[in-house]
Design an enzyme around this catalytic site. Structure first.
Site, PDB file in Angstrom:
ATOM      1  N   GLY A  39      -4.304  -4.452  -3.623  1.00  0.00           N
ATOM      2  CA  GLY A  39      -5.336  -3.290  -4.133  1.00  0.00           C
ATOM      3  C   GLY A  39      -4.630  -2.042  -4.509  1.00  0.00           C
ATOM      4  CG  HIS A  40      -1.930  -2.161  -7.099  1.00  0.00           C
ATOM      5  ND1 HIS A  40      -0.990  -2.568  -7.809  1.00  0.00           N
ATOM      6  CD2 HIS A  40      -1.591  -2.663  -5.790  1.00  0.00           C
ATOM      7  CE1 HIS A  40      -0.258  -3.320  -7.088  1.00  0.00           C
ATOM      8  NE2 HIS A  40      -0.596  -3.717  -5.827  1.00  0.00           N
TER       9      HIS A  40
ATOM     10  CG  ASP B  65      -2.036  -1.180   1.117  1.00  0.00           C
ATOM     11  OD1 ASP B  65      -2.332  -1.682  -0.116  1.00  0.00           O
ATOM     12  OD2 ASP B  65      -2.647  -1.477   2.188  1.00  0.00           O
TER      13      ASP B  65
ATOM     14  CE  LYS C  58       2.538  -2.361  -4.402  1.00  0.00           C
ATOM     15  NZ  LYS C  58       2.210  -2.209  -3.164  1.00  0.00           N
TER      16      LYS C  58
ATOM     17  CD  GLN D 215       0.885  -8.968  -2.659  1.00  0.00           C
ATOM     18  OE1 GLN D 215       1.641  -9.332  -3.208  1.00  0.00           O
ATOM     19  NE2 GLN D 215      -0.332  -8.596  -2.627  1.00  0.00           N
TER      20      GLN D 215
END
Ligand code: GDP
Ligand code: IMO
Ligand code: MG
Length: 466
Positions: A44-45, A15, A18, A228
């Site tokens: 989750g991007h 988080d 990225k 990650q």
């Protein structure tokens, strides 16, 4: 031929921002291809473009650019439900996935993986997306791959897949019922669902390694998007409180099938630190137990305002309130699970570890704006373990859990949002960044000062490694 590829990796616990940096780089530097190489929809991007927010989990962060090939590589684990749902959400927002390619070697997250993860993952605080159990089956050679579901002619291979699915599902049902005392899965129903979902992505399936090497030979620019972060890496993170894939440079090579080491390797570093889920976290501000509350999903953004008394208490040393201050200012609530995220000051010992593991050549510093208006800041520069002072990241979590943070104080700064050049930043913000470069012996080249695509500064080198 010049190696025009770039690697993006998280240099903390995930988080870091990225997705935003990938999307911005694709736009600014005209990349031709974005490749996810590890993890699955545990990621989750977030991309914010023209005021719209796009949360992506499995689909690479170049998807908003129709001219860019978006590749889900062999090292990714693909949940057909998650994939089709994400494609559907993007379609309703006018984003086509016709530029998506999925490796036929990628493993499939199957229903039993999610049930087992939901049952066993709590101790690690997993996302319950079936990621660990899927990688387990991959390693023990029991997994089902995308290529079992969709054949080389991009047709759903009903007979072959049904046979493999029934065989594995029958074994898994025995495990679910006898070992875990859970109800069995309805094999035929689940099978039909997966076969139906496959119809919606079969045309994207191909040999992505061949595609990447072809693009490379044509001189195309490729961006590898890690999921990650290094501290969640299976080998180099805080094992066993990690994810089950390789989130570093090594994972990029094995998970993409492209044998070219990207010469530009950017570590994404949040200006402070955060961690989702369980595991040791030196320098955590406050007590994790106090924020281990139900999901905040659907409750909207949390107000960043603390009372003046609360701010005074935080500056006087109340870490619980300081953690809360950063969490609110940074809106640190997991987009994948809705859980409040643990917060702390930037841990340079941990980031230095990430620099070394992936041979990072530069840093993109994100969320600098979140620290604005906190009058006193800290940087974690060493750990105290009993009588020893450590500046390397311990491998044993028992030791890590014992470590007490040693901080350097930094002067706080005012607003940085809207700054377009390094020169426009307040002097204390410049000093904060220079100290990071000096400690890491790595230049900070990108400074993100807001979630929007254009909200970042490109800084020239001010600290050469070595
Ligand atoms: P990722 O998993 O590394 O892609 O990061 P996430 O998307 O999970 O979390 C980063 C969050 O911070 C997202 O909500 C982004 O929109 C947001 N974000 C990214 N960069 C910045 C920034 O520079 N400032 C602020 N305020 N938010 C940012
Ligand atoms: P992005 O790509 C933050 C964490 C989980 C849990 C541990 C193991 O958005 O940075 P898993 O479901 O992978 O078996 O969970 O890893 N985790 C993440 N934390 N960002 C992520 O991805 C994460 N992916 C997994 O919270 O602690
Ligand atoms: Mg994320």
């Amino acid at each position: 031929m010049k190696n025009a590829s770039t690697l993006i990796v998280g240099a903390q616990f995930g988080d870091e921002g990225k997705g935003k940096i990938v999307d911005s780089l694709v736009q600014d530097e005209k990349f031709d291809c974005v490749v996810r190489y590890n993890g699955g929809n545990n990621a989750g991007h977030t991309i914010v473009s023209d005021g719209n927010t796009y949360p992506l989990h499995l689909i690479p962060s170049g998807i908003l650019h129709p001219r860019v090939s978006n590749v889900i590589g062999a090292g990714v684990v693909v949940d057909p439900h998650g994939l089709v749902a994400e494609m559907g959400t993007l379609a309703t927002r006018g984003v086509s996935c016709s530029n998506l390619c999925i490796s036929d070697r990628a493993h499939l997250v199957m229903p039993w993986h999610k049930v087992i993860d939901g049952h066993l993952g709590k101790a690690i605080g997993t996302t319950a997306r079936g990621i660990g159990p899927c990688y387990e089956d991959r390693a023990s050679r029991r997994g089902l791959r995308v290529g079992d579901l969709v054949n080389e002619n991009q047709k759903v291979d009903r007979d072959h897949f049904s046979e493999r699915f029934r065989e594995v599902a029958t074994q898994k049902n025995r495990i679910l019922t006898r070992l875990y005392d859970l109800p069995p899965l309805k094999v035929e129903e689940e099978l039909e669902t997966v076969l139906g979902l496959a119809e919606q992505f079969r045309e994207a399936v191909c040999d992505t390694a061949e595609l990447l090497n072809r693009l490379k030979n044509q001189g195309k620019k490729i961006l590898f998007e890690g999921a990650q972060g290094c501290l969640l890496d299976l080998d180099w993170g805080t094992y066993p409180y990690v994810t089950s894939s390789s989130a570093t440079l090594a994972g990029c090579l094995s998970g993409s099938g492209s044998a070219h080491i990207p010469e530009r390797r950017i570590g994404i570093v949040k200006a402070y630190s955060t961690r989702v889920g369980e595991g040791p976290y030196p320098g955590e501000l406050g007590d994790y137990e106090a924020i281990r509350v139900p999901s905040m999903r659907g409750k909207g953004p949390v107000s960043a305002d603390l009372t003046d008394e609360q701010k005074q208490a935080a500056l006087a040393g109340d870490d619980q309130i300081m953690g809360n201050w950063i969490r609110r200012a940074g809106q640190e609530y997991s987009m994948t699970t809705g859980r409040p995220i643990r917060c702390g000051w930037l841990d340079l010992v941990a980031v230095k570890h990430a620099v070394e593991v992936s041979g990072l050549t530069e840093i993109a510093l994100t969320k600098l704006d979140v620290l604005a208006n906190i009058p006193k800041l800290k940087l974690l520069t060493a750990y105290q373990d009993k009588e020893k002072t450590l500046t390397t990241f311990p491998s044993r979590i028992a030791q890590l859990a014992r470590c007490k943070p040693i901080y350097e104080e930094q002067e706080g700064f005012g607003e940085v949002r809207g700054a377009e050049t390094f020169a426009q930043l307040p002097n204390p913000a410049k000093s904060y960044i220079k100290r990071i470069e000096e400690y890491l012996q790595t230049p900070v080249r990108i400074i993100s000062v807001g979630p929007g695509r254009a909200e970042h500064i490109i800084k020239e080198r001010s600290c050469d490694p070595g």
